[in-house]
Design an enzyme around this catalytic site. Structure first.
Site, PDB file in Angstrom:
ATOM      1  N   HIS A  77       0.856  -1.184   0.000  1.00 15.82           N
ATOM      2  CA  HIS A  77       0.000   0.000   0.000  1.00 15.82           C
ATOM      3  C   HIS A  77       0.893   1.235   0.000  1.00 15.82           C
ATOM      4  O   HIS A  77       2.034   1.193   0.474  1.00 15.82           O
ATOM      5  CB  HIS A  77      -0.882   0.025   1.246  1.00 15.82           C
ATOM      6  N   GLU A  79       1.017   3.842   1.860  1.00 17.30           N
ATOM      7  CA  GLU A  79       1.536   4.226   3.170  1.00 17.30           C
ATOM      8  C   GLU A  79       2.724   3.366   3.573  1.00 17.30           C
ATOM      9  O   GLU A  79       3.739   3.876   4.076  1.00 17.30           O
ATOM     10  CB  GLU A  79       0.453   4.085   4.258  1.00 17.30           C
ATOM     11  N   CYS A 107      -6.149   2.054   5.794  1.00 16.53           N
ATOM     12  CA  CYS A 107      -6.850   0.819   6.159  1.00 16.53           C
ATOM     13  C   CYS A 107      -6.322   0.335   7.518  1.00 16.53           C
ATOM     14  O   CYS A 107      -5.373   0.910   8.059  1.00 16.53           O
ATOM     15  CB  CYS A 107      -6.621  -0.238   5.081  1.00 16.53           C
ATOM     16  N   CYS A 110      -2.478  -0.366   7.472  1.00 26.56           N
ATOM     17  CA  CYS A 110      -1.667   0.851   7.422  1.00 26.56           C
ATOM     18  C   CYS A 110      -1.774   1.640   8.728  1.00 26.56           C
ATOM     19  O   CYS A 110      -0.779   2.207   9.187  1.00 26.56           O
ATOM     20  CB  CYS A 110      -2.063   1.693   6.221  1.00 26.56           C
TER      21      CYS A 110
END
Length: 179
Positions: A77, A79, A107, A110
């Site tokens: 992801h 992040e 999410c 993260c």
């Protein structure tokens, strides 16, 4: 509280609108535009357009955009990619004096990484009503058994972030080339 998680309904800490807050707003928009540039790179690569930057003392020390498809990595992801780069650049995993800017609400995975990296501030654009873990479905950054406070600013350039996501998914539904 359900299952120990605070259901937050979008409540986030916001600074007062004094001179310092106006400077912070301008800085937040500047760095969110950098995160949006990362999100556009993700879209051009056929990835969900989410981008992130990690900032320390006014300098970007980590950049990332979604690259799960390319990397074949469920943790890739935006992040996580940006946090990893920042940690490598600083030579350690503690990002205690950094701010993470991300175009979409983090999410649960993260949000956990943000807490574990000791990031003190997160700024995000678009809310994620399906998987958002910073206020939309749960608020893992305010649920605080870890005794690590994370200040959150939400909605920074949210319309632009949301538009990028909507256009991406519309093109995907229509079967148009995403590259």
């Amino acid at each position: 509280m359900r299952g120990g998680l605070l259901l937050a309904a979008g409540r986030h800490r916001r600074p007062a609108m004094g001179k310092m807050a106006l400077e912070t707003k301008s800085q937040d928009e500047y760095f969110m535009r950098e995160a949006l540039a990362e999100a556009r790179q993700a879209a051009m690569a056929g990835e969900v357009p989410v981008g992130a930057v990690v900032v320390r003392q006014g300098q970007i020390i980590g950049r990332g955009h979604n690259c799960r498809e390319k990397a074949g990595d469920p943790t890739a992801h935006a992040e996580i990619v940006a946090l990893r780069e920042a940690g490598q650049r600083l030579g350690g995993w503690r990002l205690q004096d950094c701010t993470l800017y991300v175009t979409m609400e983090p999410c649960p995975m993260c949000a956990g990484a943000i807490v574990m990296a000791r990031v003190p501030r997160v700024v995000f654009g678009a809310a994620d009503p399906k998987f958002g873990a910073v206020g939309s479905t749960v608020d893992l950054l305010r649920w605080n058994p870890w005794h690590h406070d994370v200040a959150v600013s939400s909605g920074v350039l949210a319309e632009e972030s949301q538009r990028l996501l909507q256009e991406f998914f519309e093109r995907r539904r229509d079967g148009k080339d995403l590259h």
